[in-house]
Design a protein around this motif. Structure first.
Motif, PDB file in Angstrom:
ATOM      1  N   ASP A  66       0.495  -1.264  -0.293  1.00 34.85           N
ATOM      2  CA  ASP A  66      -0.426  -0.371  -0.030  1.00 34.85           C
ATOM      3  C   ASP A  66       0.603   1.902  -0.167  1.00 34.85           C
ATOM      4  N   MET A  67       0.638   2.114  -1.018  1.00 34.09           N
ATOM      5  CA  MET A  67       1.307   3.758  -0.952  1.00 34.09           C
ATOM      6  C   MET A  67       0.692   4.445  -0.490  1.00 34.09           C
ATOM      7  N   LYS A  68       1.122   4.882   0.617  1.00 31.70           N
ATOM      8  CA  LYS A  68       1.054   5.711   1.703  1.00 31.70           C
ATOM      9  C   LYS A  68       2.234   7.483   1.832  1.00 31.70           C
ATOM     10  N   PRO A  69       1.720   8.828   2.359  1.00 33.49           N
ATOM     11  CA  PRO A  69       2.564   9.489   2.520  1.00 33.49           C
ATOM     12  C   PRO A  69       3.670   9.106   3.337  1.00 33.49           C
ATOM     13  N   ASP A  70       3.631   8.154   4.255  1.00 38.74           N
ATOM     14  CA  ASP A  70       5.784   7.417   5.160  1.00 38.74           C
ATOM     15  C   ASP A  70       5.594   6.376   4.075  1.00 38.74           C
ATOM     16  N   SER A  71       5.460   6.420   2.960  1.00 40.07           N
ATOM     17  CA  SER A  71       6.410   4.854   2.646  1.00 40.07           C
ATOM     18  C   SER A  71       7.306   4.629   1.960  1.00 40.07           C
ATOM     19  N   TYR A  72       8.947   5.599   3.118  1.00 38.92           N
ATOM     20  CA  TYR A  72       9.652   5.428   2.204  1.00 38.92           C
ATOM     21  C   TYR A  72      10.541   4.538   1.343  1.00 38.92           C
TER      22      TYR A  72
END
Length: 311
Positions: A66-72
């Protein structure tokens, strides 16, 4: 393997749906052309994929997560080259690339190797000590690409990378994109140049008003065209009565004449070229050149999205 999986993505601004319930995948190692007129939802879709925008509904997975803002951990495998050049004016070509590569690659020896490889890939080895203001538009765009791909991302977003560049720089950029794909990168490519799409892209998605209106290979999309053949005649002048007569031919769809080019679009038929040449000969109409071609991707794009201007 699906590098990108998008399901039922929707992004609303107040009551306007910039992206309207779209779903698609991007396969590993392919170049996907994401096309559409201005305001179709391309940029919004990309910004949602990168988690730069919060979307209203749907799911986005990149590399199976899942792609999230904090998926560094995901973002470090992504390279983004936006249309607007984003480099530091106070740094040289080499230092710019080294800086952006250094955001992901900490080992100095590895980073040096990656920077040199990026420089060679885009063909700016002779300009390493130059500052951005000393570069032409084409060189500046090649620098911009090098900054975005130096860390060897597995997924690359390229937004209009050949806008306003000379033919030599354009060819260099297109060759570089092919090399990136050949080296294993997956690429999402946006452009308004349909010939680039036909040259580069394995598959194409056309967006309009936030919806996917067509998808497939270039050949598959051309099958959607309402015309079967297009004949172009280079002719200095032709009487309107002849244009009207040609318009009434059995298989003709549309006839247009401008800038000394007579364009005849046919719905179907296999001997259309012979028919029009016989007509010109019987009427003693002189022309400079005549040629036949199948519908282009540009013809399909305009047919699907309309010919009116977009802001």
């Amino acid at each position: 393997m699906n590098v990108i999986e998008v399901k039922n993505l929707t992004k609303e601004y107040k009551k306007i749906k910039a992206v309207d319930n779209i779903s698609f995948e991007v396969k590993e190692g392919e170049i996907l052309g994401l096309l559409g007129p201005n305001g179709s939802g391309k940029s919004t879709t990309i910004n949602c994929l990168l988690s730069l925008l919060k979307y209203s509904n749907g799911k986005i997975k990149i590399f199976g997560k899942d792609m999230k803002p904090d998926s560094y951990d995901i973002k470090e495998k992504i390279g983004v080259i936006f249309q607007d050049v984003a480099v530091f004016d106070e740094l040289t070509v080499y230092d710019n690339i080294d800086y952006f590569c250094g955001l992901y690659i900490k080992d100095k020896k590895t980073r040096k190797q990656y920077v040199e490889e990026a420089i060679n890939l885009v063909g700016i080895a002779d300009f390493k000590k130059f500052y951005p203001k000393q570069l032409s538009g084409g060189l500046l765009r090649r620098l911009n690409i090098a900054c975005g791909i130096a860390h060897k991302p597995k997924l690359i977003f390229l937004d209009e990378p050949t806008v306003a560049v000379d033919p030599q720089s354009r060819n260099n950029i297109l060759d570089g994109i092919k090399k990136l794909r050949d080296n294993g990168a997956t690429i999402v490519y946006t452009t308004h140049y349909m010939e680039e799409v036909e040259l580069l892209c394995d598959r194409v998605i056309i967006l309009d008003k936030g919806k996917i209106i067509a998808s497939g290979t270039c050949d598959e999309l051309k099958e959607l065209a309402s015309i079967e053949e297009k004949i172009t005649v280079e002719i200095n002048e032709i009487d309107d009565k002849y244009i009207e007569e040609i318009t009434n031919f059995k298989n003709v769809d549309v006839v247009s004449y401008s800038n000394n080019l007579l364009v005849i679009s046919y719905k179907k038929g296999k001997n259309n070229l012979v028919e029009i040449m016989d007509y010109f000969r019987n009427k003693k109409i002189k022309y400079l050149r005549i040629y036949s071609e199948r519908p282009t991707l540009n013809d399909v794009f305009l047919e699907l999205t309309g010919k009116e201007l977009r802001d």
